[in-house]
Design an enzyme around this catalytic site. Structure first.
Site, PDB file in Angstrom:
ATOM      1  N   TYR A 126       3.233  -5.779  -6.845  1.00  0.00           N
ATOM      2  CA  TYR A 126       3.977  -4.611  -6.387  1.00  0.00           C
ATOM      3  C   TYR A 126       5.209  -4.473  -7.105  1.00  0.00           C
ATOM      4  O   TYR A 126       5.869  -3.390  -7.199  1.00  0.00           O
ATOM      5  CB  TYR A 126       4.323  -4.561  -4.644  1.00  0.00           C
ATOM      6  CG  TYR A 126       3.097  -4.472  -3.952  1.00  0.00           C
ATOM      7  CD1 TYR A 126       2.434  -3.346  -4.082  1.00  0.00           C
ATOM      8  CD2 TYR A 126       2.373  -5.150  -3.403  1.00  0.00           C
ATOM      9  CE1 TYR A 126       1.033  -3.123  -3.522  1.00  0.00           C
ATOM     10  CE2 TYR A 126       1.251  -5.269  -2.652  1.00  0.00           C
ATOM     11  CZ  TYR A 126       0.541  -3.988  -2.817  1.00  0.00           C
ATOM     12  OH  TYR A 126      -0.556  -3.683  -2.057  1.00  0.00           O
ATOM     13  N   PHE A 414       2.946  -4.746   9.008  1.00  0.00           N
ATOM     14  CA  PHE A 414       2.477  -3.578   9.123  1.00  0.00           C
ATOM     15  C   PHE A 414       1.630  -3.256   8.102  1.00  0.00           C
ATOM     16  O   PHE A 414       1.555  -4.088   7.155  1.00  0.00           O
ATOM     17  CB  PHE A 414       3.536  -2.333   9.347  1.00  0.00           C
ATOM     18  CG  PHE A 414       4.627  -2.490   7.932  1.00  0.00           C
ATOM     19  CD1 PHE A 414       4.255  -1.846   6.862  1.00  0.00           C
ATOM     20  CD2 PHE A 414       5.810  -3.077   8.198  1.00  0.00           C
ATOM     21  CE1 PHE A 414       5.386  -1.542   5.934  1.00  0.00           C
ATOM     22  CE2 PHE A 414       6.625  -2.961   7.254  1.00  0.00           C
ATOM     23  CZ  PHE A 414       6.508  -2.348   6.046  1.00  0.00           C
TER      24      PHE A 414
END
Length: 414
Positions: A126, A414
């Protein structure tokens, strides 16, 4: 022909969830209940899929949802939280993730999100999309007999009390306690009603079945709920009938040091428990230093956790507070991205504006994400070549400006 990347239709949700399961190495197909829950709780305009042009099959997935992130000073900043990111092994190295990320970041910017956040399953992915590791977690395993805690402890000596409660009571008091903590602890993220429903068994999914836990609440002398812990224990005994149980903390929220100290002492005083696994805590958590013998707590996990991507630099830097009233000019490189530009941060006034002034520091969007919550050192990033000092002393000044007294903590996956 290359795969088509687009938001999914509700009729495509079962196939999309099946791809998510496969990407996360879950062989079981999604159930009707899984699909119904996802349809009920998700904004499908924020669920992207890549579809093979020959077969029509969904071969990659990405979803985002609305989130708030607490930043230094206590402000809650709107963020787009990324999750369910997968590419099937048959379609890797075809640029599908890059295309989905481009679509999501453009949509997030158009919505007015200040940040984008994620929990990275793999580290190398990322950074190239402008995300930087911004908050870490640590987990300790406590060897209870070595702690030096009084084994005859029978409760807090500060006038407070600890009560065992059922999940219904934990569900009732937990959200308000979490919101109280979130208002002061940077790095924490918002939780919606479904988070609490899943955590307390009111709802569950086939890929994340509810596993019952025991709950305890700490109340201060005036009866106010100041702490909550959820935990479970294994049933390990020796052949000689000696208990060797390990207790796993699933959640521990404490709004005050007194509550935190009392709950850890409570967990270490439970009969049959020889080891306590703390769950993911902040790297500067009171454990292990609250133990008489800190060496009884063995560090078993130390890893990056919450990653931050700054989308709106002016609003992001203007939202948080700073320890030193200094001025810094940052030249942010973000090719094709929304963070690109030169910015003047006036930390004393808490404002950030675009500027043409000469830069003090040059850095990429990923480095800015790492600095944003105050956990990373600009000097360290400078030594790594991720931040360039354009004015002597600017790296040390940036450390003084951005760093925080306590480290950020995000307890939520999450």
């Amino acid at each position: 022909m290359s795969a088509v990347v687009r938001p999914i239709a509700e009729s495509e949700l079962p196939a999309w969830l099946g791809t998510v399961n496969t990407g996360f190495l879950t062989a079981a197909p999604p159930t009707d209940s899984d699909v119904a829950q996802r349809a009920r709780y998700s904004d499908l305009t924020r669920a992207h899929g890549a579809f093979d042009p020959d077969t029509g099959a969904c071969v990659a997935t990405l979803r985002s949802f609305r989130q708030e992130v607490t930043v230094p000073g206590g402000a809650a900043v709107p963020s787009s939280a990324l999750t369910n990111v997968t590419v099937l092994p048959t379609h890797r190295r075809q640029g599908l993730l890059t295309r989905m990320m481009a679509a999501e970041l453009a949509a997030s910017t158009a919505r007015g999100d200040v940040l984008s956040t994620l929990i990275a399953a793999e580290y190398p992915i990322y950074g190239r999309y402008g995300y930087g590791p911004a908050a870490s977690v640590s987990e300790w395993e406590i060897d209870v007999p070595r702690t030096g805690l009084d084994p005859r402890w029978s409760g807090p000596g500060d006038g407070g009390r600890i009560d065992l409660v059922d999940v219904a009571e934990a569900r009732r008091v937990g959200p308000a306690l979490h919101e109280r903590m979130r208002s002061v602890r940077h790095g924490m993220v918002s939780r919606d009603q479904r988070w609490w429903n899943l955590a307390t068994g009111l709802e569950e999914t086939s890929y994340r079945p509810y596993r019952p836990t025991m709950q305890a609440v700490y109340r201060s002398a005036d009866g106010a709920v100041q702490g909550l812990v959820a935990y479970a224990a294994d049933g390990h005994w020796t052949d000689a009938k000696v208990p060797l149980n390990t207790l796993q903390v699933k959640e521990l929220l404490a709004a005050t040091p007194a509550a935190e100290r009392a709950l850890w002492h409570f967990l270490c005083s439970i009969d049959w428990v020889l080891k306590v696994r703390t769950g993911y805590r902040a790297p500067d958590d009171l454990v292990p230093r609250l133990l008489p013998d800190p060496r009884a707590a063995r560090l078993v996990t130390a890893a990056d956790f919450l990653w931050v991507r700054v989308l709106d630099v002016v609003r992001a830097l203007g939202a948080r507070t700073y320890a030193v009233p200094a001025t810094l000019v940052l030249d942010v490189a973000d090719p094709g991205g929304p963070a690109a530009g030169r910015y003047r941060l006036d930390a004393g006034k808490g404002t950030c504006t675009r500027t043409d002034e000469p830069a003090d520091l040059t850095l990429g969007a990923s480095a800015l994400g790492s600095l944003y919550l105050g956990d990373e050192s600009a000097v360290r990033l400078g030594a790594l070549g991720e931040v360039a000092e354009e004015r002597p002393g600017a790296l040390e000044l940036a450390d003084a400006v951005f760093r925080t007294a306590r480290r950020p903590w995000c307890p939520d996956v999450f």
